[in-house]
Scaffold this motif. Structure first.
Motif, PDB file in Angstrom:
ATOM      1  N   ILE A 164      -9.073   6.854   4.587  1.00  0.00           N
ATOM      2  CA  ILE A 164      -8.127   6.508   3.520  1.00  0.00           C
ATOM      3  C   ILE A 164      -8.177   5.016   3.185  1.00  0.00           C
ATOM      4  N   ASP A 165      -8.263   4.159   4.161  1.00  0.00           N
ATOM      5  CA  ASP A 165      -8.216   2.718   3.910  1.00  0.00           C
ATOM      6  C   ASP A 165      -9.575   2.112   3.575  1.00  0.00           C
ATOM      7  N   ASN A 166     -10.620   2.929   3.397  1.00  0.00           N
ATOM      8  CA  ASN A 166     -11.937   2.397   3.035  1.00  0.00           C
ATOM      9  C   ASN A 166     -11.931   1.734   1.660  1.00  0.00           C
ATOM     10  N   TRP A 167     -11.058   2.162   0.768  1.00  0.00           N
ATOM     11  CA  TRP A 167     -11.013   1.607  -0.594  1.00  0.00           C
ATOM     12  C   TRP A 167      -9.950   0.532  -0.744  1.00  0.00           C
ATOM     13  N   GLY A 168      -9.378   0.124   0.342  1.00  0.00           N
ATOM     14  CA  GLY A 168      -8.374  -0.940   0.300  1.00  0.00           C
ATOM     15  C   GLY A 168      -7.016  -0.436   0.757  1.00  0.00           C
ATOM     16  N   GLN A 169      -6.155  -1.389   1.098  1.00  0.00           N
ATOM     17  CA  GLN A 169      -4.831  -1.064   1.609  1.00  0.00           C
ATOM     18  C   GLN A 169      -3.965  -0.380   0.546  1.00  0.00           C
ATOM     19  N   THR A 170      -4.016  -0.843  -0.695  1.00  0.00           N
ATOM     20  CA  THR A 170      -3.193  -0.264  -1.764  1.00  0.00           C
ATOM     21  C   THR A 170      -3.606   1.171  -2.062  1.00  0.00           C
ATOM     22  N   THR A 171      -4.906   1.404  -2.112  1.00  0.00           N
ATOM     23  CA  THR A 171      -5.391   2.761  -2.351  1.00  0.00           C
ATOM     24  C   THR A 171      -4.996   3.684  -1.203  1.00  0.00           C
ATOM     25  N   GLY A 172      -5.039   3.195   0.006  1.00  0.00           N
ATOM     26  CA  GLY A 172      -4.621   3.983   1.167  1.00  0.00           C
ATOM     27  C   GLY A 172      -3.154   4.392   1.069  1.00  0.00           C
ATOM     28  N   TRP A 173      -2.301   3.434   0.666  1.00  0.00           N
ATOM     29  CA  TRP A 173      -0.877   3.763   0.505  1.00  0.00           C
ATOM     30  C   TRP A 173      -0.672   4.767  -0.636  1.00  0.00           C
ATOM     31  N   ALA A 174      -1.445   4.631  -1.698  1.00  0.00           N
ATOM     32  CA  ALA A 174      -1.336   5.569  -2.825  1.00  0.00           C
ATOM     33  C   ALA A 174      -1.754   6.984  -2.394  1.00  0.00           C
ATOM     34  N   ILE A 175      -2.814   7.067  -1.585  1.00  0.00           N
ATOM     35  CA  ILE A 175      -3.261   8.386  -1.107  1.00  0.00           C
ATOM     36  C   ILE A 175      -2.211   8.997  -0.189  1.00  0.00           C
TER      37      ILE A 175
END
Length: 107
Positions: free
Chosen positions: A31-42
């Motif tokens: 999940i956090d491979n695309w960045g912290q914000t994207t991980g939280w969105a997922i």
């Protein structure tokens, strides 16, 4: 659908809590491979989609039981067959002359 919704909510919320303490599910480490914000969105998306699936499954399940318990409409009464009608009048008077004279049905 209800079970999938529950799993999505549990994994999303669990990932949210574990990420706060510096850990992560092995299944969701990507999940956090695309960045912290994207991980939280997922994670948030997993919680929202899981909740929607759960409540939609509950709503459809309660709708099915409500229709199953509703009284059935009574069947329509059977239609009696109508007797066959003749094109000739039924009130034929016998002819005494010996010849058959059908009536025309007109008076």
């Amino acid at each position: 659908m209800r079970n999938i919704g529950i799993l999505l909510v549990l994994f999303g919320a669990g990932s949210f809590v574990l990420n706060m303490i510096g850990m992560e599910f092995k299944l969701l480490m990507w999940i956090d491979n695309w960045g912290q914000t994207t991980g939280w969105a997922i994670r948030g998306g997993m919680i929202v989609v899981g909740g929607l699936l759960f409540f939609m499954a509950m709503r459809s399940a309660s709708g099915e039981t409500a229709t199953a318990q509703a009284p059935a409409e009574p069947a329509p009464a059977p239609v009696e067959p109508t007797p066959a009608t003749s094109y000739e009048s039924v009130d034929e008077t016998p002819d005494t002359s010996g010849e058959y004279q059908p009536s025309t049905g007109h008076q």
